[in-house]
Design a protein around this motif. Structure first.
Motif, short mmCIF file in Angstrom:
data_model
loop_
_atom_site.label_atom_id
_atom_site.label_comp_id
_atom_site.label_asym_id
_atom_site.label_seq_id
_atom_site.Cartn_x
_atom_site.Cartn_y
_atom_site.Cartn_z
N VAL A 138 0.48 -0.86 -0.29
CA VAL A 138 0.04 -0.36 0.21
C VAL A 138 0.88 1.03 0.28
O VAL A 138 1.83 1.41 0.69
N ARG B 282 -4.33 6.07 0.59
CA ARG B 282 -5.34 6.45 1.24
C ARG B 282 -6.12 7.44 1.07
O ARG B 282 -5.48 7.95 1.17
N SER B 283 -7.69 7.26 0.03
CA SER B 283 -8.55 8.20 -0.49
C SER B 283 -7.91 9.31 -0.48
O SER B 283 -8.30 10.29 -0.19
N ASP C 295 -4.12 0.14 5.90
CA ASP C 295 -5.49 -0.09 4.71
C ASP C 295 -4.72 0.79 3.87
O ASP C 295 -4.15 1.58 3.92
N GLY C 296 -5.14 0.73 3.29
CA GLY C 296 -5.27 2.03 1.39
C GLY C 296 -5.74 1.01 1.04
O GLY C 296 -6.43 0.03 0.21
N ASP C 297 -6.03 2.21 -0.90
CA ASP C 297 -6.46 1.59 -1.62
C ASP C 297 -5.62 2.12 -2.97
O ASP C 297 -6.26 1.74 -4.36
N VAL C 298 -4.85 2.19 -2.90
CA VAL C 298 -3.42 2.98 -3.81
C VAL C 298 -2.11 1.69 -3.17
O VAL C 298 -1.66 1.99 -2.87
N TYR C 299 -1.67 0.75 -4.87
CA TYR C 299 -0.54 -0.65 -4.54
C TYR C 299 0.35 0.26 -5.74
O TYR C 299 0.97 0.46 -6.08
#
Ligand code: NAP
Length: 203
Positions: free
Chosen positions: A64, A67-68, A171-175
């Motif tokens: 990650v 995030r957001s 936690d996150g949404d970009v890798y």
């Protein structure tokens, strides 16, 4: 650097001394379409315009980075190191990373990649493709500054990775994609509290 009469100062083909190249690129220059010039890569390769590409990222154990729309992790020393490594250099970043920063970083030239035709904030060079970004960067060291989409497209073309390896899962949404050991070797590692600064170079 040789400047052509119809070129912007940033036109990478202005680097090319050969007259035939100048004649050819003049067509694109006059129309100001150099960012979309399909001939960029071939012409640059032919004239040995050397770009060294370094990718800089802070990455959690699970890959990650974001995030957001923001960084997934921040550390003062790490941000200072990134500043030190990037000052005076050319940064290539995706439009979402630029938006998360909100302005061009001082002391660095910022090239932003976007597919949007009318997106043009002050103080940045806007390009429509990855090749356009590398071409616009010209000769010398270029830094891929993220985010995930840019890392994924440029990691296989990079010469060096400067990775902050965070010793935790976030936690996150970009890798970022995993570092392929068949291409990359660890050249240096500096251990810090909770993370390491690691330099990878190609075999
Ligand atoms: N941890 C770190 O070291 C680090 C570093 C940088 C960023 N980040 C984080 O990463 C996140 C952003 O990453 P992301 O993957 O969402 O976005 P990004 O890579 O920053 O930007 C993606 C955008 O770039 C443009 N783009 C990408 N490829 C393109 C291509 N081939 N041609 C033309 N345009 C292209 C598109 O812009 P348009 O939509 O405008 O067309 C696309 O939506 C944020 O959370 C940020 O904080 C983390």
């Amino acid at each position: 650097m040789i400047l052509l009469p119809s070129c912007s100062r940033e036109h990478p083909l202005a680097l090319a001394a050969d007259r035939s190249v100048r004649d050819r690129c003049g067509t694109y220059c006059r129309r100001r379409q150099y960012a979309e010039c399909a001939a960029f890569s071939a012409l640059l390769a032919r004239h040995d315009v050397a770009v060294t590409l370094t990718l800089i990222a802070s990455v959690a154990q699970n890959g990650v980075i974001g995030r957001s729309g923001d960084l997934a992790w921040r550390d003062r020393d790490d941000l200072q190191r990134v500043k030190h490594m990037t000052l005076g250099r050319v940064l290539v970043m995706g439009r979402r990373t630029f938006d998360s920063i909100g302005r061009p970083l001082p002391g660095r030239r910022t090239i932003v990649v976007t597919r949007q035709k009318d997106w043009a904030p002050d103080g940045v060079t806007v390009v429509r493709s990855i090749d356009g970004a590398l071409a616009a960067a010209g000769d010398g060291e270029v830094i891929c500054f993220g985010g995930g989409e840019l890392y994924a497209q440029l990691i296989d073309r990079a010469d060096r990775l400067e990775i902050t390896e965070i010793e935790s899962v976030l936690d996150g949404d970009v890798y970022v994609p995993p570092i392929d050991p068949s291409r990359w070797s660890e050249a240096e590692r500096a251990r810090r509290e909770g993370y390491s600064w690691v330099t990878y170079t190609t075999h």
